[in-house]
Structure formats: C-alpha cells, structure tokens
Design a protein around this motif. Structure first.
Motif, PDB file in Angstrom:
ATOM      1  N   UNK A   5       0.862  -1.186   0.000  1.00 42.01           N
ATOM      2  CA  UNK A   5       0.000   0.000   0.000  1.00 42.01           C
ATOM      3  C   UNK A   5       0.898   1.237   0.000  1.00 42.01           C
ATOM      4  N   UNK A   6       0.640   2.144  -0.956  1.00 39.98           N
ATOM      5  CA  UNK A   6       1.405   3.387  -1.054  1.00 39.98           C
ATOM      6  C   UNK A   6       0.488   4.541  -0.653  1.00 39.98           C
ATOM      7  N   UNK A   7       0.891   5.305   0.358  1.00 36.68           N
ATOM      8  CA  UNK A   7       0.066   6.395   0.881  1.00 36.68           C
ATOM      9  C   UNK A   7       0.683   7.731   0.470  1.00 36.68           C
ATOM     10  N   UNK A   8      -0.135   8.577  -0.170  1.00 32.98           N
ATOM     11  CA  UNK A   8       0.352   9.852  -0.690  1.00 32.98           C
ATOM     12  C   UNK A   8      -0.557  10.998  -0.267  1.00 32.98           C
ATOM     13  N   UNK A   9      -0.140  11.841   0.694  1.00 32.52           N
ATOM     14  CA  UNK A   9      -0.902  13.050   1.016  1.00 32.52           C
ATOM     15  C   UNK A   9      -0.808  14.029  -0.149  1.00 32.52           C
ATOM     16  N   UNK A  10      -1.909  14.721  -0.421  1.00 27.40           N
ATOM     17  CA  UNK A  10      -1.937  15.661  -1.551  1.00 27.40           C
ATOM     18  C   UNK A  10      -2.321  17.047  -1.049  1.00 27.40           C
ATOM     19  N   UNK A  30       2.515  -5.510  -9.724  1.00 27.35           N
ATOM     20  CA  UNK A  30       1.086  -5.426 -10.055  1.00 27.35           C
ATOM     21  C   UNK A  30       0.216  -5.209  -8.828  1.00 27.35           C
ATOM     22  N   UNK A  31       0.527  -5.908  -7.754  1.00 24.12           N
ATOM     23  CA  UNK A  31      -0.355  -5.902  -6.582  1.00 24.12           C
ATOM     24  C   UNK A  31      -0.042  -4.712  -5.664  1.00 24.12           C
ATOM     25  N   UNK A  32      -0.482  -3.512  -6.090  1.00 24.28           N
ATOM     26  CA  UNK A  32      -0.263  -2.294  -5.323  1.00 24.28           C
ATOM     27  C   UNK A  32      -1.593  -1.589  -5.082  1.00 24.28           C
ATOM     28  N   UNK A  33      -1.779  -1.127  -3.865  1.00 23.04           N
ATOM     29  CA  UNK A  33      -2.926  -0.296  -3.515  1.00 23.04           C
ATOM     30  C   UNK A  33      -2.428   1.148  -3.392  1.00 23.04           C
ATOM     31  N   UNK A  34      -3.100   2.063  -4.109  1.00 28.13           N
ATOM     32  CA  UNK A  34      -2.711   3.472  -4.087  1.00 28.13           C
ATOM     33  C   UNK A  34      -3.727   4.254  -3.259  1.00 28.13           C
ATOM     34  N   UNK A  35      -3.259   4.921  -2.219  1.00 28.89           N
ATOM     35  CA  UNK A  35      -4.135   5.721  -1.362  1.00 28.89           C
ATOM     36  C   UNK A  35      -3.679   7.175  -1.425  1.00 28.89           C
ATOM     37  N   UNK A  36      -4.497   8.022  -2.053  1.00 29.48           N
ATOM     38  CA  UNK A  36      -4.218   9.451  -2.118  1.00 29.48           C
ATOM     39  C   UNK A  36      -5.160  10.156  -1.139  1.00 29.48           C
ATOM     40  N   UNK A  37      -4.613  11.058  -0.340  1.00 21.91           N
ATOM     41  CA  UNK A  37      -5.421  11.771   0.645  1.00 21.91           C
ATOM     42  C   UNK A  37      -5.443  13.248   0.282  1.00 21.91           C
ATOM     43  N   UNK A  38      -6.611  13.712  -0.185  1.00 21.39           N
ATOM     44  CA  UNK A  38      -6.793  15.117  -0.538  1.00 21.39           C
ATOM     45  C   UNK A  38      -7.006  15.920   0.740  1.00 21.39           C
ATOM     46  N   UNK A  69     -12.515  17.063   4.831  1.00 20.92           N
ATOM     47  CA  UNK A  69     -13.390  18.224   4.897  1.00 20.92           C
ATOM     48  C   UNK A  69     -12.664  19.460   5.418  1.00 20.92           C
ATOM     49  N   UNK A  70     -11.633  19.222   6.232  1.00 18.62           N
ATOM     50  CA  UNK A  70     -10.793  20.307   6.728  1.00 18.62           C
ATOM     51  C   UNK A  70      -9.329  19.890   6.585  1.00 18.62           C
ATOM     52  N   UNK A  71      -8.457  20.871   6.480  1.00 16.43           N
ATOM     53  CA  UNK A  71      -7.041  20.595   6.347  1.00 16.43           C
ATOM     54  C   UNK A  71      -6.473  20.095   7.674  1.00 16.43           C
ATOM     55  N   UNK A  72      -5.876  18.916   7.668  1.00 19.76           N
ATOM     56  CA  UNK A  72      -5.328  18.321   8.885  1.00 19.76           C
ATOM     57  C   UNK A  72      -3.807  18.336   8.908  1.00 19.76           C
ATOM     58  N   UNK A  73      -3.200  18.703   7.785  1.00 14.87           N
ATOM     59  CA  UNK A  73      -1.753  18.634   7.692  1.00 14.87           C
ATOM     60  C   UNK A  73      -1.302  17.235   7.301  1.00 14.87           C
ATOM     61  N   UNK A  74      -0.023  17.114   7.063  1.00 11.50           N
ATOM     62  CA  UNK A  74       0.524  15.855   6.563  1.00 11.50           C
ATOM     63  C   UNK A  74       0.334  14.705   7.545  1.00 11.50           C
ATOM     64  N   UNK A  75       0.425  14.990   8.849  1.00 10.32           N
ATOM     65  CA  UNK A  75       0.274  13.916   9.836  1.00 10.32           C
ATOM     66  C   UNK A  75      -1.137  13.334   9.809  1.00 10.32           C
ATOM     67  N   UNK A  76      -2.148  14.215   9.693  1.00  9.23           N
ATOM     68  CA  UNK A  76      -3.525  13.739   9.622  1.00  9.23           C
ATOM     69  C   UNK A  76      -3.786  12.958   8.351  1.00  9.23           C
ATOM     70  N   UNK A  77      -3.187  13.406   7.248  1.00  9.80           N
ATOM     71  CA  UNK A  77      -3.359  12.708   5.981  1.00  9.80           C
ATOM     72  C   UNK A  77      -2.721  11.318   6.035  1.00  9.80           C
ATOM     73  N   UNK A  78      -1.539  11.238   6.600  1.00  8.09           N
ATOM     74  CA  UNK A  78      -0.889   9.932   6.732  1.00  8.09           C
ATOM     75  C   UNK A  78      -1.714   9.000   7.614  1.00  8.09           C
TER      76      UNK A  78
END
Length: 319
Positions: A5-10, A30-38, A69-78
């Motif tokens: 699983x790859x986690x990417x804050x945006x 092939x077996x990768x989960x992509x998690x983007x956090x807006x 819904x609100x900006x949490x910063x990189x720590x919240x996104x992770x």
C-alpha cells in the motif's frame, strides 16, 4: 490482500503530482494499492491526478482517494491513509517526489526473500543545481546503533518514503502519527517504528527521488513555526521512551534530536542557540565519531564555557 500500500498526502502539488502519479502507476509490481489523501488542497492537484489516472485504466480499481473536509496537515493525511491501508507492507510517497519504476517490486521481493519486517533503500536529493545520492548501510539500520547516535539525523535515516514496513508492526503496536505535528511527522513515526522493528534489509540503490525544489513543502515553512512543531515532536518522543522505560537507554538520541531541532537558528540568533539545551551539549560533544571538530568544540564551549570562565575568574583574575 495487496502486497504493498502506497500512501500519498496531496496538498498544493499541482506542479509535481503528474510526475509522481505516473511513476506510481507504472510500477512493475502489479499488486499495489494506491491511497491518495486530498487534504483540502486549494489548487488543481486532484484534477491533475484524476486526469493521469484515466491513462492507466488497469490501475483505477486499485486507487482510493480520501477527501478531507478540513485541512489536517501531513500527519492527519498519513494517519487516515494508514487506517484504510490493506497491503501486506506499507510505504509512503510525497506528492512532489517521484520513484523509480521498479522500486516497490524490488523492495517487496527483498522483504519476502530475507523474511524481514522492513526494507530500506538509498535516496536521491533532487536540488535545483543538481542531484546527490544519500547512501544507507546496514550499520545505519542497526537498532542499537541508531539510538546510540552513531549516525546523524537525515532524510535517508528517518524518512518513511524509502522504507517499506510490514503492516503487522503498525497493528501490533498501534503506531499512528503524532497529532498536530506536521514538521517531523515522519521522524515521530519512524523512530517508534524502528524501536519495534527487529529485522531490516538494505538495498544500496537510490530508488526514491526527494524533491528539494518545491517552495511550498513543509520544510519551507517559517523557521519558528517549524521549530515549535519539532519541539512538540521531541516531547512526544521523550514521553514514548518514558512509557517504554527506555529513556535512559536512548538519552543520547533524544539529546541529539533536541540539538538538531535548533541548529537552524545558530547563524541567525546565536544567543538563543547558546542558552538552549546546555546539558544536552555537555553530553553530545563527547561523541567524537558523530561531529566534526569545530562542532564538537562549539558544543563544549557552550556547555562548559561559562563554568570554566567563572573558575578562571575566581582562581586567577579575582586575586
């Protein structure tokens, strides 16, 4: 279950996220989960991401996009990304960086072959005037040596982005980012992870490209704001070691974190620097293998200079 699983804050990554996303979607594994956090990004980062994703239909079903819904910063996104990660191993990737196309396959295969809880690779610092490779070795990854402070604090030692970690470590010890800490959020996480991880393999190839050009990244924030968050992170780390009954064992490492957090102000506010953390300097100047001579001398003078000056005054000049 996904292998990785790859986690990417945006957040404010419009200029860079296309390069990042293409590198992720073109991975040889092939077996990768992509998690983007807006994280409430105010620009077109998510629009660019969605546009790139359309070019990789085979990856779309493996992509999750969380919208804050609100900006949490990189720590919240992770934290939110880690909460839904379903991979056997977890790794992070910043939206303004990029990776080599075989990075995750090579690291996952290494983890399985060696039967380890974590795999680490080298890092490339991509600067405006060129690039520089930061090497990691097995000595850096040694659990005891790290906390005896044999290596300096740097991106390749404490980053989450060049370190593939078994999800079981997160679950077994309930490790989450420190709340409200966005500067050094990766330091706070990786220190606790490395405390529990007992087996790590190293691949001495620079798979991860760390963008040092982005002017809106966390490391470009105002100096005092960064230092305040670093101080908060250190207090949390101290509390962690106290709870583990390990603060005395890792006192050198905690002292080094404190000193490192204020190194930025030495040239701009030497008086404040000189008054802070004197007791820590009295410990750290002795670690000869860690610092260059002039830094050791500086710590010695700040730690003991006042005491020696008073002693000389009383014994000689006062007479």
């Amino acid at each position: 279950m996904y292998k990785v699983s790859v986690i990417t804050p945006v957040y404010r990554a419009e200029q860079y996220i296309e390069r990042c996303a293409r590198a992720l979607f073109e991975q040889t594994l092939d077996s990768i989960e992509y998690i983007f956090v807006n994280d409430c990004t105010p620009d077109r980062s998510i629009d660019v991401l969605m546009s790139v994703m359309e070019e990789y239909p085979e990856r779309k079903e493996h992509v999750k996009i969380l919208h804050h819904k609100t900006n949490t910063g990189q720590s919240g996104a992770r934290k939110d990304g880690m909460a839904i990660a379903g991979g056997e191993y977890i790794i992070h990737c910043d939206a303004d960086d990029w990776v080599d196309l075989d990075m995750y396959e090579r690291m996952y295969n290494k983890a399985v072959e060696d039967g380890v809880e974590a795999v680490c690779c080298d890092v490339v610092l991509e600067c405006g005037n060129g690039s520089r490779v930061l090497r990691v070795n097995n000595q850096h990854e040694d659990h005891k040596l790290m906390y005896d402070c044999l290596v300096p604090i740097s991106v390749e030692y404490l980053s989450l982005c060049n370190r593939l970690i078994s999800k079981k470590i997160f679950e077994r010890h309930v490790i989450e980012p420190f709340e409200g800490v966005n500067m050094w959020d990766d330091v706070g996480l990786s220190i606790r992870l490395r405390y529990y991880i007992r087996s790590t393999s190293v691949i001495n190839e620079p798979f991860y490209h760390y963008n040092r050009v982005n002017e809106v990244s966390t490391t470009r924030r105002p100096l005092m704001e960064r230092m305040q968050e670093q101080g908060k992170c250190i207090r949390f780390i101290e509390e962690f070691f106290k709870n583990e009954n390990a603060l005395e064992q890792y006192r050198y490492f905690v002292s080094y974190l404190k000193i490192h957090s204020i190194e930025y102000i030495f040239t701009t506010d030497a008086d404040t620097w000189a008054k802070a953390f004197k007791s820590e300097r009295r410990t750290l100047w002795k670690i000869r293998h860690l610092y260059r001579k002039h830094i050791r001398f500086r710590y010695f003078v700040v730690g003991y200079g006042g005491f020696i000056g008073k002693l000389i005054w009383k014994r000689f000049w006062k007479r």
